[in-house]
Design a protein around this motif. Structure first.
Motif, PDB file in Angstrom:
ATOM      1  N   LEU A  96     -22.010 -31.123 -47.490  1.00 66.26           N
ATOM      2  CA  LEU A  96     -22.959 -31.777 -48.296  1.00 66.26           C
ATOM      3  C   LEU A  96     -23.084 -31.149 -49.621  1.00 66.26           C
ATOM      4  CD1 LEU A  96     -25.649 -32.832 -45.424  1.00 66.26           C
ATOM      5  CD2 LEU A  96     -24.043 -34.267 -46.846  1.00 66.26           C
ATOM      6  N   LEU A  97     -23.391 -29.841 -49.807  1.00 64.99           N
ATOM      7  CA  LEU A  97     -23.793 -29.159 -50.841  1.00 64.99           C
ATOM      8  C   LEU A  97     -22.653 -29.097 -51.735  1.00 64.99           C
ATOM      9  CD1 LEU A  97     -25.698 -26.355 -49.369  1.00 64.99           C
ATOM     10  CD2 LEU A  97     -26.564 -28.197 -50.324  1.00 64.99           C
ATOM     11  N   LYS A  98     -21.336 -29.227 -51.334  1.00 64.01           N
ATOM     12  CA  LYS A  98     -20.180 -29.165 -51.946  1.00 64.01           C
ATOM     13  C   LYS A  98     -20.007 -30.470 -52.609  1.00 64.01           C
ATOM     14  CE  LYS A  98     -16.060 -27.884 -53.552  1.00 64.01           C
ATOM     15  NZ  LYS A  98     -16.014 -26.534 -54.687  1.00 64.01           N
ATOM     16  N   LEU A  99     -20.203 -31.568 -51.950  1.00 62.40           N
ATOM     17  CA  LEU A  99     -20.217 -33.098 -52.593  1.00 62.40           C
ATOM     18  C   LEU A  99     -21.086 -33.093 -53.632  1.00 62.40           C
ATOM     19  CD1 LEU A  99     -18.956 -35.818 -52.193  1.00 62.40           C
ATOM     20  CD2 LEU A  99     -20.712 -36.276 -50.458  1.00 62.40           C
ATOM     21  N   ALA A 100     -22.463 -32.699 -53.325  1.00 66.71           N
ATOM     22  CA  ALA A 100     -23.335 -32.718 -54.609  1.00 66.71           C
ATOM     23  C   ALA A 100     -22.822 -32.273 -55.656  1.00 66.71           C
ATOM     24  CB  ALA A 100     -24.613 -32.333 -53.892  1.00 66.71           C
ATOM     25  N   GLN A 101     -22.171 -31.095 -55.578  1.00 69.02           N
ATOM     26  CA  GLN A 101     -21.644 -30.491 -56.752  1.00 69.02           C
ATOM     27  C   GLN A 101     -20.582 -31.011 -57.498  1.00 69.02           C
ATOM     28  OE1 GLN A 101     -20.695 -26.472 -54.914  1.00 69.02           O
ATOM     29  NE2 GLN A 101     -22.652 -25.471 -55.669  1.00 69.02           N
ATOM     30  N   VAL A 102     -19.698 -31.774 -56.570  1.00 64.78           N
ATOM     31  CA  VAL A 102     -18.535 -32.403 -57.216  1.00 64.78           C
ATOM     32  C   VAL A 102     -19.141 -33.822 -57.937  1.00 64.78           C
ATOM     33  CG1 VAL A 102     -16.521 -33.820 -56.391  1.00 64.78           C
ATOM     34  CG2 VAL A 102     -16.914 -31.639 -55.529  1.00 64.78           C
ATOM     35  N   LEU A 103     -20.019 -34.388 -57.280  1.00 64.61           N
ATOM     36  CA  LEU A 103     -20.582 -35.703 -57.843  1.00 64.61           C
ATOM     37  C   LEU A 103     -21.629 -35.400 -58.892  1.00 64.61           C
ATOM     38  CD1 LEU A 103     -20.856 -37.865 -54.538  1.00 64.61           C
ATOM     39  CD2 LEU A 103     -18.954 -37.658 -56.341  1.00 64.61           C
ATOM     40  N   ASN A 104     -22.195 -34.028 -59.127  1.00 64.19           N
ATOM     41  CA  ASN A 104     -23.193 -33.812 -59.887  1.00 64.19           C
ATOM     42  C   ASN A 104     -24.485 -34.526 -59.379  1.00 64.19           C
ATOM     43  OD1 ASN A 104     -24.337 -32.467 -62.132  1.00 64.19           O
ATOM     44  ND2 ASN A 104     -23.813 -33.929 -63.338  1.00 64.19           N
ATOM     45  N   GLY A 105     -24.626 -34.664 -58.159  1.00 65.54           N
ATOM     46  CA  GLY A 105     -25.836 -35.502 -57.598  1.00 65.54           C
ATOM     47  C   GLY A 105     -26.973 -34.293 -56.926  1.00 65.54           C
ATOM     48  N   LYS A 106     -27.752 -35.190 -56.179  1.00 64.02           N
ATOM     49  CA  LYS A 106     -28.636 -34.418 -55.495  1.00 64.02           C
ATOM     50  C   LYS A 106     -28.803 -34.651 -53.969  1.00 64.02           C
ATOM     51  CE  LYS A 106     -31.613 -34.343 -59.616  1.00 64.02           C
ATOM     52  NZ  LYS A 106     -33.177 -34.830 -59.908  1.00 64.02           N
ATOM     53  N   VAL A 107     -29.013 -33.682 -52.896  1.00 71.85           N
ATOM     54  CA  VAL A 107     -29.210 -33.831 -51.730  1.00 71.85           C
ATOM     55  C   VAL A 107     -30.508 -34.228 -51.234  1.00 71.85           C
ATOM     56  CG1 VAL A 107     -28.851 -32.864 -49.488  1.00 71.85           C
ATOM     57  CG2 VAL A 107     -27.210 -32.327 -51.127  1.00 71.85           C
ATOM     58  N   ILE A 108     -30.704 -35.432 -50.531  1.00 70.19           N
ATOM     59  CA  ILE A 108     -31.889 -35.644 -49.922  1.00 70.19           C
ATOM     60  C   ILE A 108     -32.003 -35.422 -48.464  1.00 70.19           C
ATOM     61  CG2 ILE A 108     -33.454 -37.592 -49.433  1.00 70.19           C
ATOM     62  CD1 ILE A 108     -32.436 -39.227 -51.626  1.00 70.19           C
ATOM     63  N   THR A 109     -32.952 -34.566 -48.201  1.00 71.08           N
ATOM     64  CA  THR A 109     -33.072 -33.760 -46.811  1.00 71.08           C
ATOM     65  C   THR A 109     -34.487 -33.679 -46.259  1.00 71.08           C
ATOM     66  OG1 THR A 109     -31.998 -31.869 -45.373  1.00 71.08           O
ATOM     67  CG2 THR A 109     -32.769 -31.444 -47.697  1.00 71.08           C
ATOM     68  N   ASN A 110     -34.543 -33.401 -45.148  1.00 73.31           N
ATOM     69  CA  ASN A 110     -36.060 -32.759 -44.566  1.00 73.31           C
ATOM     70  C   ASN A 110     -35.737 -31.634 -43.762  1.00 73.31           C
ATOM     71  OD1 ASN A 110     -34.890 -33.754 -42.352  1.00 73.31           O
ATOM     72  ND2 ASN A 110     -36.498 -35.232 -41.962  1.00 73.31           N
ATOM     73  N   ASP A 111     -34.449 -31.053 -43.961  1.00 73.57           N
ATOM     74  CA  ASP A 111     -34.196 -29.648 -43.090  1.00 73.57           C
ATOM     75  C   ASP A 111     -34.415 -28.466 -44.062  1.00 73.57           C
ATOM     76  OD1 ASP A 111     -32.660 -27.693 -42.119  1.00 73.57           O
ATOM     77  OD2 ASP A 111     -31.073 -28.846 -41.307  1.00 73.57           O
ATOM     78  N   TYR A 112     -35.135 -27.679 -43.603  1.00 75.63           N
ATOM     79  CA  TYR A 112     -35.806 -26.605 -44.328  1.00 75.63           C
ATOM     80  C   TYR A 112     -34.745 -25.591 -44.626  1.00 75.63           C
ATOM     81  CZ  TYR A 112     -38.553 -22.413 -45.120  1.00 75.63           C
ATOM     82  OH  TYR A 112     -39.127 -21.331 -45.517  1.00 75.63           O
ATOM     83  N   ASN A 113     -33.716 -25.336 -43.567  1.00 72.52           N
ATOM     84  CA  ASN A 113     -32.644 -24.261 -43.867  1.00 72.52           C
ATOM     85  C   ASN A 113     -31.699 -24.783 -44.873  1.00 72.52           C
ATOM     86  OD1 ASN A 113     -33.486 -22.445 -41.839  1.00 72.52           O
ATOM     87  ND2 ASN A 113     -32.525 -23.751 -40.204  1.00 72.52           N
ATOM     88  N   LEU A 114     -31.413 -26.117 -44.904  1.00 73.88           N
ATOM     89  CA  LEU A 114     -30.543 -26.488 -45.842  1.00 73.88           C
ATOM     90  C   LEU A 114     -31.005 -26.629 -47.344  1.00 73.88           C
ATOM     91  CD1 LEU A 114     -27.994 -28.236 -46.626  1.00 73.88           C
ATOM     92  CD2 LEU A 114     -29.110 -30.300 -46.189  1.00 73.88           C
ATOM     93  N   ASN A 115     -32.341 -26.636 -47.344  1.00 72.73           N
ATOM     94  CA  ASN A 115     -33.175 -26.731 -48.531  1.00 72.73           C
ATOM     95  C   ASN A 115     -33.116 -25.286 -49.255  1.00 72.73           C
ATOM     96  OD1 ASN A 115     -34.756 -27.445 -50.666  1.00 72.73           O
ATOM     97  ND2 ASN A 115     -36.685 -27.554 -49.537  1.00 72.73           N
ATOM     98  N   LYS A 116     -33.317 -24.425 -48.293  1.00 72.73           N
ATOM     99  CA  LYS A 116     -33.054 -22.687 -48.862  1.00 72.73           C
ATOM    100  C   LYS A 116     -31.796 -22.521 -49.341  1.00 72.73           C
ATOM    101  CE  LYS A 116     -37.492 -21.704 -48.271  1.00 72.73           C
ATOM    102  NZ  LYS A 116     -38.291 -21.411 -49.625  1.00 72.73           N
ATOM    103  N   VAL A 117     -30.729 -22.987 -48.433  1.00 72.67           N
ATOM    104  CA  VAL A 117     -29.351 -22.661 -48.908  1.00 72.67           C
ATOM    105  C   VAL A 117     -29.021 -23.196 -50.184  1.00 72.67           C
ATOM    106  CG1 VAL A 117     -26.884 -22.988 -48.118  1.00 72.67           C
ATOM    107  CG2 VAL A 117     -28.542 -22.170 -46.339  1.00 72.67           C
ATOM    108  N   ALA A 118     -29.384 -24.532 -50.325  1.00 69.41           N
ATOM    109  CA  ALA A 118     -29.153 -25.328 -51.466  1.00 69.41           C
ATOM    110  C   ALA A 118     -29.941 -24.608 -52.887  1.00 69.41           C
ATOM    111  CB  ALA A 118     -29.769 -26.676 -51.479  1.00 69.41           C
TER     112      ALA A 118
END
Length: 364
Positions: free
Chosen positions: A255-277
């Motif tokens: 997901l993070l790689k795709l957001a970088q490729v598309l120059n977009g943003k990730v919508i989540t409510n995952d705390y761990n994913l938020n920190k890694v991002a």
């Protein structure tokens, strides 16, 4: 039909090969060596027999060859169906580029040697395969590079369009789809850009929906229902991204790689994913943070009406809740359990888990 055509073709090949062998036998005077008088008529008979004999051999063995060819074709067809057409196109482009480069390099070597020729062929194959693989792996970045070129606008309308094009796509993760609040947010009109749903997220949702655990199965089916509602009931653009990052196994990292490729943003409510991002510098929109941000602001001294639900941890305390689930701890509120009373806010505590309001009963 295909088998009949192949059988006839192999029989024709066998007859042609028999003619070549018969002609070769006549030219080398094979018959005189075998003690047969090589007259013109005998030579013709020999060639005809070679044609018939080799043709019959190929005719009888052609079903086995056909079976192997058909199985190979079916295997290639099944394999091709699993590969996205975009990958096939980029692999062809990469192979063509690699072939051109290898041919240009081979022209620099002017040594007539069988060893050099073999090495050139091997290097050509390696370069061709290498460029095909690179193009397939980097196809998303290549597409992004070419689609990022925009012609500068010369009037007001074009400037407005360019501003609209800057809206970054929003990539949805599995947790926020299952949560379901993304539908209400999109329905309210706060999200205007395209929602991107990767196929690997859909695969994860299907896997959860098919789980033997009833709770997981319910969550997975809820997520699929939410996606169907977004596509059918809302006017927002939804794009299914069919690519994948085969060298990455974890869905969150994809997901993070795709957001970088598309120059977009990730919508989540995952705390761990938020920190890694945050560590990787990928913009994230957290639904939980949004929910906390839009909760009504209560200041000390404000009066509100609420119903005391239960007693608190401390002696004499009562507990009530706002409509959004915010807990209200009421001092000396235990005796009002089950009643609707007016309370005065004394303090508001903001924690990582949410807000907690402290209050006391309003004096009559």
């Amino acid at each position: 039909m295909l088998k009949k055509i192949l059988r006839a073709l192999f029989t024709l090949i066998g007859g042609t090969l028999g003619y070549v062998l018969g002609s070769w036998g006549n030219s080398t005077e094979l018959l005189p060596k075998l003690g047969i008088n090589n007259t013109g008529f005998i030579s013709i008979i020999f060639v005809v027999l070679c044609i018939i004999f080799i043709g019959l051999i190929f005719y009888f063995i052609s079903p086995f060859i056909n079976s192997g060819i058909v199985k190979a074709m079916e295997y290639l067809e099944r394999s091709a169906q699993k590969i996205p057409i975009v990958d096939i196109v980029f692999a062809g482009i990469g192979a063509l580029i690699g072939l051109i480069i290898s041919v240009l390099l081979s022209t620099l070597i002017r040594v007539d040697s069988i060893i050099i020729t073999i090495i050139s062929v091997i290097v050509t194959v390696i370069i061709t395969v290498l460029f095909a693989d690179i193009c397939v792996r980097k196809k998303d970045e290549i597409i992004h590079v070419f689609t990022s070129f925009k012609k500068p606008g010369t009037n007001k309308d074009s400037k407005i369009k360019n501003v609209g094009d800057k809206l970054s796509p929003k990539v949805l993760d599995t947790s926020v789809i299952i949560d379901g609040r993304i539908f209400d947010i999109c329905q309210s009109g706060f999200i205007e850009s395209t929602l991107v749903i990767p196929t690997f997220v859909l695969d994860e949702l299907r896997h959860i929906a098919d789980s033997s655990d009833s709770l997981k199965r319910t969550k997975g089916r809820r997520g699929l229902d939410i996606l169907n509602k977004i596509q059918k009931e809302l006017s927002i653009d939804v794009e299914i991204w069919e690519g994948d990052f085969e060298d990455i196994k974890e869905v969150d990292v994809k997901l993070l790689k795709l957001a970088q490729v598309l120059n977009g943003k990730v919508i989540t409510n995952d705390y761990n994913l938020n920190k890694v991002a945050e560590l990787q510098g990928v913009p994230v929109l957290n639904i939980n943070e949004l929910a906390n941000a839009v909760k009504p602001v209560l200041l000390p001294g404000e009066v509100m009406k609420t119903q005391v639900i239960k007693d608190g941890k401390e002696s004499g305390q009562g507990v009530a809740y706002l409509d959004d689930g915010t807990m209200i701890v009421i001092e000396e509120g235990r005796k009002y359990i089950g009643e609707n009373i007016f309370v005065v806010v004394t303090s508001v505590l903001q924690t990582a888990a949410g807000r907690m309001i402290f209050a006391k009963p309003k004096e009559q």
